[in-house]
Scaffold this motif. Structure first.
Motif, PDB file in Angstrom:
ATOM      1  N   ILE A 111      28.495 -24.636 -26.587  1.00  0.00           N
ATOM      2  CA  ILE A 111      28.220 -23.956 -27.851  1.00  0.00           C
ATOM      3  C   ILE A 111      28.300 -24.945 -29.015  1.00  0.00           C
ATOM      4  O   ILE A 111      27.406 -25.015 -29.856  1.00  0.00           O
ATOM      5  N   SER A 128      25.335 -27.234 -28.908  1.00  0.00           N
ATOM      6  CA  SER A 128      24.082 -26.612 -29.335  1.00  0.00           C
ATOM      7  C   SER A 128      24.068 -26.439 -30.843  1.00  0.00           C
ATOM      8  O   SER A 128      23.044 -26.637 -31.494  1.00  0.00           O
ATOM      9  N   LYS A 168      29.862 -12.469 -31.428  1.00  0.00           N
ATOM     10  CA  LYS A 168      29.603 -12.987 -30.077  1.00  0.00           C
ATOM     11  C   LYS A 168      28.157 -12.773 -29.669  1.00  0.00           C
ATOM     12  O   LYS A 168      27.515 -13.643 -29.111  1.00  0.00           O
ATOM     13  N   GLU A 194      25.870 -15.089 -31.481  1.00  0.00           N
ATOM     14  CA  GLU A 194      25.967 -16.434 -30.963  1.00  0.00           C
ATOM     15  C   GLU A 194      25.081 -16.587 -29.727  1.00  0.00           C
ATOM     16  O   GLU A 194      24.374 -17.572 -29.553  1.00  0.00           O
ATOM     17  N   ARG A 195      25.114 -15.562 -28.868  1.00  0.00           N
ATOM     18  CA  ARG A 195      24.343 -15.651 -27.623  1.00  0.00           C
ATOM     19  C   ARG A 195      22.855 -15.611 -27.871  1.00  0.00           C
ATOM     20  O   ARG A 195      22.090 -16.293 -27.187  1.00  0.00           O
ATOM     21  N   LEU A 245      21.894 -18.991 -29.004  1.00  0.00           N
ATOM     22  CA  LEU A 245      21.943 -19.923 -27.877  1.00  0.00           C
ATOM     23  C   LEU A 245      20.716 -19.773 -27.002  1.00  0.00           C
ATOM     24  O   LEU A 245      20.111 -20.740 -26.574  1.00  0.00           O
ATOM     25  N   SER A 284      17.804 -21.365 -28.263  1.00  0.00           N
ATOM     26  CA  SER A 284      17.888 -22.819 -28.292  1.00  0.00           C
ATOM     27  C   SER A 284      16.996 -23.432 -27.223  1.00  0.00           C
ATOM     28  O   SER A 284      16.737 -24.630 -27.231  1.00  0.00           O
ATOM     29  N   TYR A 318      38.134 -23.184 -30.704  1.00  0.00           N
ATOM     30  CA  TYR A 318      37.481 -22.308 -29.728  1.00  0.00           C
ATOM     31  C   TYR A 318      38.257 -22.267 -28.423  1.00  0.00           C
ATOM     32  O   TYR A 318      38.472 -21.201 -27.832  1.00  0.00           O
ATOM     33  N   PHE A 321      21.768 -20.440 -36.626  1.00  0.00           N
ATOM     34  CA  PHE A 321      22.915 -20.674 -35.745  1.00  0.00           C
ATOM     35  C   PHE A 321      24.002 -21.413 -36.522  1.00  0.00           C
ATOM     36  O   PHE A 321      25.169 -20.991 -36.572  1.00  0.00           O
ATOM     37  N   ILE A 333      27.765 -20.183 -37.858  1.00  0.00           N
ATOM     38  CA  ILE A 333      28.985 -20.760 -37.295  1.00  0.00           C
ATOM     39  C   ILE A 333      29.800 -21.579 -38.298  1.00  0.00           C
ATOM     40  O   ILE A 333      31.018 -21.444 -38.388  1.00  0.00           O
TER      41      ILE A 333
END
Lengths: 415, 395
Positions: free
Chosen positions: A23, A26, A144, A147-148, A151, A154, A212, A291, A295
């Motif tokens: 994570i 990325s 969460k 975030e996925r 990802l 990506s 994390y 992203f 974050i």
């Protein structure tokens, strides 16, 4: 469609177990990352590739240290600095981190602005909406899940790999540049070099990986898996960087095209994707920027509130953790405002902020070095010699480059 | 009261010459109000410890009474305030990370004693020497409720150990709860047994009580309210958010809940207990036509409406039928026919008298800023009188 759906479903569990290292890595390839790699390739061809090999090594080791300290102590980097060095040093490091993160956040919004500008949307519209949208998305939505999704998208970076192979570059030259260091005493070259370091290895990433790991409540038993996760993440980050530089070198540098705005950077994807390249690039840049914009600000407020012992976390209400939410809002707003400053081209913000990140790594790594060698804190898990040498070399490398840059600006005709 | 940060790094003098610097303080942490057992002085890079009886704390630093000693070497095994406690994480019983030890509060009246830890931003400000510019009230956790120190992680655990709990009087506990932040406060209440928690909560000021009942987890809330006096819950009735109150009443069971309601209706014989908090309110700057539009779709229409000025303050009341008879461009504030009001603490008897004397149908209840918070209607007055006659009959 059916096939796609099935594939999508099988992918999800993989994303669910994706570790912190992947994570963090990325998120490293954010707006600043894409731009810096593109500029590096377009401006200097293959000649900066060697930096990637070194940053891969440095990133793996420093992220491993972060993860290891998190696993062993169960505490974030900010906590360790606070407990070991007291409040004054903590305030100093937090100041540094805040400035560095502000630069990164500005870069993310610059990425969003640049992506929208491709479609003719003014940054004065896209950035304020993005600032407000990010605040709501992160505070009201499920972080969460967000975030996925980022990802998942990506996977856009595969486009660069495809483009790279379509371009049929001179692989021999690429690999020799990867191994052979090459320095030009030129202001722009050194600035790009610094930005390359600063976009891959970041102050926020260092705090993020440790936080994390702690949050996931991983323990010493997970060290082996976590190491693999971190190394893999570092490798992937730089592999992507490698492909971006190769494609931009082939598609832009070879034809003498310079990157003045995001549209130019999209040319790199043309060889395979044709007219679709612009849209694809805009989408990829937007995803990477979002992203990062999701974050970095929230991790800023996590770290700073943790350091100063304020209540923090998204599961608190605003009234219970006002500092946490205020910091989040302030970093979003200031980051957004920086992008809206007149006379600052987006590409400049994107590259320079990464270079500033590199310089601000110096104090962070000094503390990282001291803490990771403290046997009172880590016991048998303290650094070994090889790790220390790599950290010290990284520190020296960044410092030399920074000094070099200053010298080259002040005396451009020295060499 | 003196803070650790005020002492650390201060010079230690002997016969007007600098002898060394104070760098740390050792305590016997097992005691409930620990006294300082040793003061650590750094002299030429070496750490020495002296007994506090040999040293006098002054505003400019500290003065040694003799250098004959006894000076003891620095013992790693002791518990030191700076080394082992300052800056450490404070966690609650569930191992949730809460806050940090930003400073340590000591009492220097007789002996140097540790009183508590400052977990507020005030501690940070003080240690960054910004306290001259920024003033913040400290947030102090008293030493009595610190349960344990985790020597492995350096964390400080707060919660009341049963052992110490027995020694704390509910009113003392109430003081502690009042001074704490919300999160710590809740974790303490949750760690207490229901009876002590209820007692302590009842002793706290109304603001703290309200905050605790608003935020306490449902499981703990049920147990705590079952042990609280019906009267003290009734006292909070109009302070706590109505949804929460409904939840509390449900947790109390029908019988006790109805007693709360009775106290509200009977026991606390004031306008505040009698008033209804949903009522019609218009801004007095509206004109009749606008008011008419607002009322048009309403069924049933209110009998009377409370009129405020632009700042939410009460102007008076107006009867709906009067609106119908007025010039459509007149402002409501000019039509106000009744300007009587009461404060919520006014007794029921006086309210009844007011209704009788002035032939009122509705009487606004206002807070200290003269902002309307409720109304007493003639219906409520009739109900009240009816209840009273019933009670009289029963007697």
């Amino acid at each position: 469609m059916n096939l796609f759906k099935r594939k999508f479903v099988t992918l999800l569990p993989i994303l669910a177990i994706m570790g912190p290292g992947i994570i963090a890595a990325s998120a490293d390839n954010d707006a600043g990352g894409i731009t810096t790699y593109s500029v590096a390739g377009a401006q200097y061809g293959h000649s900066l590739l060697w930096v990637l090999l070194l940053t891969t090594l440095a990133l793996s080791i420093t992220q491993e240290i972060g993860a290891r300290m998190g696993l062993v102590t169960g505490k974030g980097l900010a906590s360790l600095i606070r407990e070991k060095f007291g409040i004054k040093w903590t305030a100093f490091v937090m100041g540094v981190l805040f400035i560095a993160n502000l630069g990164t956040i500005a870069a993310e919004f610059a990425g969003i602005a640049a992506a929208f500008e491709i479609f003719g949307v003014s940054k004065f519209i896209s950035v304020p909406i993005a600032v407000i949208g990010m605040f709501l998305l992160v505070t009201k939505g499920s972080f969460k899940r967000l975030e996925r999704i980022f990802l998942l998208f990506s996977f856009f970076f595969i486009a660069y790999a495809i483009s790279a192979f379509t371009l049929k570059p001179d692989w021999g030259s690429a690999f020799s540049s990867l191994i052979m260091p090459h320095i030009e005493f030129d202001k722009g070259y050194i600035l790009t070099l610094m930005a390359l370091i600063g976009t891959t290895i970041t102050p926020w990433g260092q705090f993020f990986i440790q936080g994390y790991v702690v949050d996931k409540k991983l323990t010493k038993d997970d060290l082996k898996i976590e190491r693999g996760d971190v190394f893999l993440g570092s490798f992937i980050t730089n592999l992507i960087a490698f492909f971006i530089i190769i494609t931009t070198a082939g598609a832009l540098f070879a034809h003498g095209i310079q990157i003045n705005d995001a549209k130019d950077a999209a040319i790199a994807l043309k060889p395979f994707f044709g007219e679709f390249a612009v849209i694809l690039f805009a989408f990829g840049l937007l995803n990477a920027s979002l992203f990062g914009a999701a974050i970095v600000p929230i991790s800023t407020s996590y770290v700073i509130t943790e350091a100063f012992g304020m209540e923090s976390g998204l599961n608190y209400k605003f009234k219970q953790a006002p500092e946490f939410y205020a910091l989040f809002a302030i970093s979003l707003i200031l980051g957004g405002l920086l992008v809206l400053t007149p006379f600052l081209p987006l590409i400049t913000i994107l590259v320079v902020s990464q270079a500033i990140n590199a310089v601000l790594l110096i104090p962070v790594f000094i503390f990282l070095y001291l803490l990771s060698n403290d046997r009172k804190i880590l016991g048998e898990y303290a650094n070994n010699k090889i790790m220390n040498i790599i950290v010290l070399l990284t520190l020296m490398g960044i410092s030399f480059t920074a000094v070099f840059y200053v010298v080259s600006t002040m005396f451009p005709n020295l060499f | 009261m003196i803070y650790l940060s005020n002492l650390l790094g201060k010079n230690v003098y002997f016969e007007r010459k600098i002898y060394g610097k104070m760098v740390d303080f050792a305590v016997l942490e097992s005691s409930p109000n620990p006294t300082i057992s040793k003061i650590v002085i750094k002299k030429n890079g070496k750490k020495l410890t002296v007994s506090p009886s040999n040293i006098e704390i002054k505003s400019f630093g500290a003065v040694l009474s003799s250098i004959k000693g006894p000076f003891l070497p620095y013992d790693e095994g002791d518990f030191y305030l700076n080394e082992d406690l300052l800056d450490k994480q404070v966690i609650d019983i569930d191992d949730r990370r809460l806050v940090r030890v930003n400073d340590i509060v000591m009492d220097a009246t007789n002996q140097l004693k540790v009183v508590g830890i400052d977990i507020g931003a005030s501690g940070i400000i003080r240690r960054l020497s910004l306290d001259r510019f920024i003033k913040i009230k400290p947030k102090i956790i008293p030493w009595q409720i610190i349960e344990a120190f985790d020597y492995v992680t350096g964390n400080v655990k707060i919660s009341l150990s049963q052992n110490r709990l027995n020694k704390i009087h509910p009113s003392e506990l109430a003081d502690i709860l009042e001074n704490l932040g919300n999160k710590e406060r809740l974790s303490i209440v949750e760690s207490l047994d229901a009876r002590s928690a209820a007692k302590a909560i009842e002793e706290t000021d109304i603001k703290t009580r309200e905050a605790i009942l608003e935020e306490l987890k449902a499981s703990a809330l049920g147990q705590v309210v079952s042990k609280m006096h019906v009267a003290s819950i009734a006292g909070l009735f109009y302070k706590v958010n109505p949804l929460r109150i409904r939840e509390i009443l449900k947790l109390m069971g029908t019988e006790r809940a109805s007693r709360v309601e009775k106290i509200l209706d009977f026991g606390s014989e004031t306008a505040g207990a009698m008033m209804r908090t949903t009522f019609w309110k218009f801004d007095g700057n509206l004109i009749v036509k606008e008011a008419y539009n607002l009322l048009f779709e309403q069924k049933p229409k209110p009998e009377a409406i409370v009129i405020t000025n632009g700042n939410e303050k009460l102007v008076g009341t107006i009867y709906t039928k009067d609106i119908l008879d007025s010039d459509s461009l007149a402002q409501l504030k000019d039509l106000v026919s009744e300007r009587k009001f009461v404060y919520p603490n006014v007794g029921v008897n006086e309210v009844i008298l007011l209704f009788a004397k002035y032939n009122l149908r509705l009487l606004p209840v206002v807070d200290s800023d003269k902002k309307p918070i409720g109304v007493v209607k003639i219906d409520n007055i009739l109900e009240k009188i009816e209840q009273r006659t019933q009670v009289d009959e029963l007697i």
